[in-house]
Design a protein around this motif. Sequence first.
Motif: not given
Length: 434
Positions: A365-369, A227-230, A418-421
């Motif tokens: 932050s991604l690992q937390k998700m 859904p998202v990337g860095i 929403v995942q990006s939020v």
Amino acid sequence: MNNAAASRLDELLLADYDYTLDYRGVSGKRIAQRLYELSKIGLTDENGSYRIGFSAEEKEAKVLVAKWMTEAGLQVKQDEAGNIIGRLAGKENELPSILSGSHVDSVPNGGHFDGPLGVLAALEVVEAWRETGFKPMHPYEVIIFSDEEGARFNGGLTGSRAMTGDIDVENQLSLVDSQGSNFQTVIENNGLTLDTFFQAKRDLSKIKAYVEVHIEQGKRLEKENLPVGIVTGIAGPSWLKIILSGEAGHAGNTPMDDRKDALVAAGELIAAIPALPRQVSSTAVATVGKIHVHPNGVNVIPGSVELFVDIRDIYEDKVDELVSLTIKKAAAISESHGIRFTYEQTLKVAPMLVQDEMKELLEQSLQKMSIKPYYLPSGAGHDAMVLGRHLPSAMIFARSRKGISHNPAEWTTLSDCVQSVHLLKNMIEKLDEN
């Protein structure tokens, strides 16, 4: 997407939304409704968005978001360049501010996510904090930058360049739009004044960091099913104007072995350029997007060809290397065809690499998700590139369907929005802790 469906963008977004993503105060429905309200401003017959920089439509969109900012408890102001700044006081209000935002202007007949998602994501962080009673230590600012796309003057990033002081006054004043209106006239019609426009520069020592959410405008995340990337870095464009000069002649009376056809040489160069980027970097790209043929007659051998090469990478030394390779290739092909060759570098914008510390905070932050961290470059310019030259900056990409952008078919699912939020919110909170 038909007209009736497009008129209710929120319903389309909510149709397949994963409501389990509504947690920690974040509301998918609120984001969908706000994307819909913005989509109605400058809506085109093709269900696209027409809100070019310094237009009445861009201003109307800014006013609407400023209203939402005020309702969320932010102190809202407009700076001299028309940027909208919504500020939330921190517990330690003298600390430098953390910034997030994007833009609400569009290209002609563009999509509804490019820019608005970043603005609404930044604002949704405030809404979520309000719902949960959280107050940051640092001040937090939501920014709407003016004229990011540059559709009016073929430039762009105007608001962020004004805020950082990276704006050439003489060049800006020389700009004229397609209607023949100069820069001064356009901004004055937008309620701004030339006397103060270039006074929008901020004291950047009072800003801790900037983080921007944006749609990817590519297919990497879709291919990875993420859904998202860095973002690792933002490529800076370097434009080459290459002129190949041969000899015009009669198409019927000039034998094939006695020609100096500039277009044949140009065709060979255009075909050779796509193989050059991989020689320097896995993230480099090169595109021939514009050519002029002279005299451009059906029965005339082309005497000269002017072509433009757009070269980009996130590494400045690799851009320079690719420019050099392109020039050498053009010179060799010209020589083999017995024609003349000249070139001019008409644009060079330095790329911006995201600092390791900022990428690491995003990865945490991604690992937390429980989402696999995925790194990818940005080939397009963004306001984060401008701010990133002066202070720690980062970008979060949200998945784009089929990679389509600057087009009414542009689409990012609400779940991915929403995942990006959530990723932005986690990142801002980590920056606030540090």
